[in-house]
Design a protein around this motif. Structure first.
Motif, short mmCIF file in Angstrom:
data_model
loop_
_atom_site.label_atom_id
_atom_site.label_comp_id
_atom_site.label_asym_id
_atom_site.label_seq_id
_atom_site.Cartn_x
_atom_site.Cartn_y
_atom_site.Cartn_z
N UNK A 45 0.82 -1.21 0.00
CA UNK A 45 0.00 0.00 0.00
C UNK A 45 0.86 1.27 0.00
N UNK A 46 1.90 1.31 0.80
CA UNK A 46 2.70 2.54 0.92
C UNK A 46 3.31 2.95 -0.41
N UNK A 47 3.61 2.00 -1.25
CA UNK A 47 4.18 2.31 -2.57
C UNK A 47 3.13 2.86 -3.52
N UNK A 48 1.87 2.59 -3.23
CA UNK A 48 0.79 3.01 -4.12
C UNK A 48 0.10 4.31 -3.68
N UNK A 49 0.34 4.72 -2.45
CA UNK A 49 -0.23 5.97 -1.96
C UNK A 49 0.36 7.15 -2.72
N UNK A 50 -0.48 8.10 -3.03
CA UNK A 50 0.03 9.37 -3.55
C UNK A 50 0.62 10.16 -2.37
N UNK A 51 1.39 11.17 -2.69
CA UNK A 51 1.93 12.03 -1.64
C UNK A 51 0.80 12.64 -0.81
N UNK A 52 -0.27 13.04 -1.49
CA UNK A 52 -1.41 13.64 -0.79
C UNK A 52 -2.10 12.63 0.11
N UNK A 53 -2.27 11.41 -0.36
CA UNK A 53 -2.88 10.37 0.48
C UNK A 53 -2.04 10.10 1.72
N UNK A 54 -0.74 10.06 1.57
CA UNK A 54 0.13 9.84 2.73
C UNK A 54 0.00 10.99 3.72
N UNK A 55 0.01 12.22 3.22
CA UNK A 55 -0.12 13.39 4.09
C UNK A 55 -1.48 13.40 4.79
N UNK A 56 -2.53 13.08 4.05
CA UNK A 56 -3.88 13.05 4.63
C UNK A 56 -3.98 11.99 5.73
N UNK A 57 -3.45 10.81 5.46
CA UNK A 57 -3.51 9.74 6.44
C UNK A 57 -2.70 10.09 7.68
N UNK A 58 -1.51 10.61 7.49
CA UNK A 58 -0.68 11.02 8.62
C UNK A 58 -1.37 12.10 9.44
N UNK A 59 -1.92 13.11 8.77
CA UNK A 59 -2.60 14.20 9.48
C UNK A 59 -3.81 13.68 10.25
N UNK A 60 -4.57 12.78 9.66
CA UNK A 60 -5.77 12.24 10.31
C UNK A 60 -5.39 11.43 11.55
N UNK A 61 -4.41 10.54 11.40
CA UNK A 61 -3.98 9.72 12.54
C UNK A 61 -3.36 10.57 13.64
N UNK A 62 -2.53 11.53 13.27
CA UNK A 62 -1.91 12.41 14.26
C UNK A 62 -2.97 13.22 15.00
N UNK A 63 -3.95 13.71 14.26
CA UNK A 63 -5.03 14.48 14.89
C UNK A 63 -5.85 13.64 15.86
N UNK A 64 -6.12 12.39 15.50
CA UNK A 64 -6.85 11.50 16.41
C UNK A 64 -6.04 11.23 17.67
N UNK A 65 -4.76 11.01 17.52
CA UNK A 65 -3.90 10.78 18.69
C UNK A 65 -3.90 12.01 19.60
N UNK A 66 -3.72 13.20 19.00
CA UNK A 66 -3.71 14.44 19.79
C UNK A 66 -5.05 14.69 20.47
N UNK A 67 -6.12 14.34 19.79
CA UNK A 67 -7.45 14.62 20.32
C UNK A 67 -7.94 13.66 21.39
N UNK A 68 -7.34 12.48 21.45
CA UNK A 68 -7.88 11.46 22.34
C UNK A 68 -6.90 10.90 23.37
N UNK A 69 -5.63 11.30 23.28
CA UNK A 69 -4.65 10.85 24.27
C UNK A 69 -4.00 12.06 24.93
N UNK A 70 -3.81 11.96 26.24
CA UNK A 70 -3.01 13.00 26.89
C UNK A 70 -1.53 12.70 26.62
#
Length: 85
Positions: A45-70
């Motif tokens: 999958x990582x080889x097939x992701x576009x740069x934008x898809x990778x950035x979007x996924x990273x931003x989404x996961x990072x935001x969820x971590x920041x929003x739900x974990x101290x």
């Protein structure tokens, strides 16, 4: 000894689908996330992701971590750091 675990996907026997009820939705998300992070799948999958898809996924996961974990939970649960004494 491994510090990460993905046992749920190996033992879950319930339904996999979204929209039935909260419990099934939660279990389905865990199931999908563990399947998604499988080394063989993510290496393709990582080889097939576009740069934008990778950035979007990273931003989404990072935001969820920041929003739900101290900060302490982030370091111990996500980073797997041992608490300093």
């Amino acid at each position: 000894m491994a510090i990460h675990s993905h046992r749920f996907v190996e033992t879950y026997q319930g339904p996999v689908g979204f929209g039935l009820n909260r419990e099934t939705d939660e279990n389905t998300l865990v199931f999908y996330l563990q399947k998604f992070s499988d080394d063989a799948l993510i290496s393709v999958m990582k080889q097939r992701f576009s740069d934008q898809e990778m950035a979007d996924l990273f931003d989404r996961l990072s935001g969820l971590l920041r929003g739900h974990l101290n900060e302490s939970e982030y370091h111990t649960l996500f980073l797997k750091e041992q608490p300093s004494r």
